[in-house]
Scaffold this motif. Structure first.
Motif: not given
Length: 107
Positions: A24-39
């Motif tokens: 996990v590179l970033h977590v956006y809790p207000k939007e319920d989203r995550v950025v995952i490496e190479r995905v």
């Protein structure tokens, strides 16, 4: 306390990248989203723009787009399986994330 944090290893359980694992590179809790490496790699066509002092590199840029938090599961470091996350309070009063499959501490 978040179930998934920056630096965790997660596995995608739904969508076009199903089965892919990454950090996990970033977590956006207000939007319920995550950025995952190479995905969830997307392409962005970008025009050359000089905004102030910085020049934007033109061309086709690939980057990781955010994915919904409900489409990923945390991978336990002990049993190496995607698992749900539970919580337990230690003797010293600290709240700790717990693997539901093998009951070991994640943090």
């Amino acid at each position: 306390m978040q179930r998934i944090k920056k630096g965790d290893t997660v596995e995608v359980i739904a969508g076009s990248d199903k089965g892919a694992r990454g950090e996990v590179l970033h977590v956006y809790p207000k939007e319920d989203r995550v950025v995952i490496e190479r995905v969830n790699i997307v392409k962005k066509h970008q025009k050359p723009v000089s905004a102030g002092r910085q020049q934007v590199q033109p061309g086709i840029i690939e980057y990781e787009a955010p994915i919904n938090l409900s489409n990923v599961m945390l991978v336990c470091s002990q049993c190496d399986k995607p698992t749900r996350v539970g919580y337990r309070v230690n003797e010293d009063g600290m709240k700790v994330r717990v693997c539901r499959a093998c009951a070991s501490d994640i943090d």
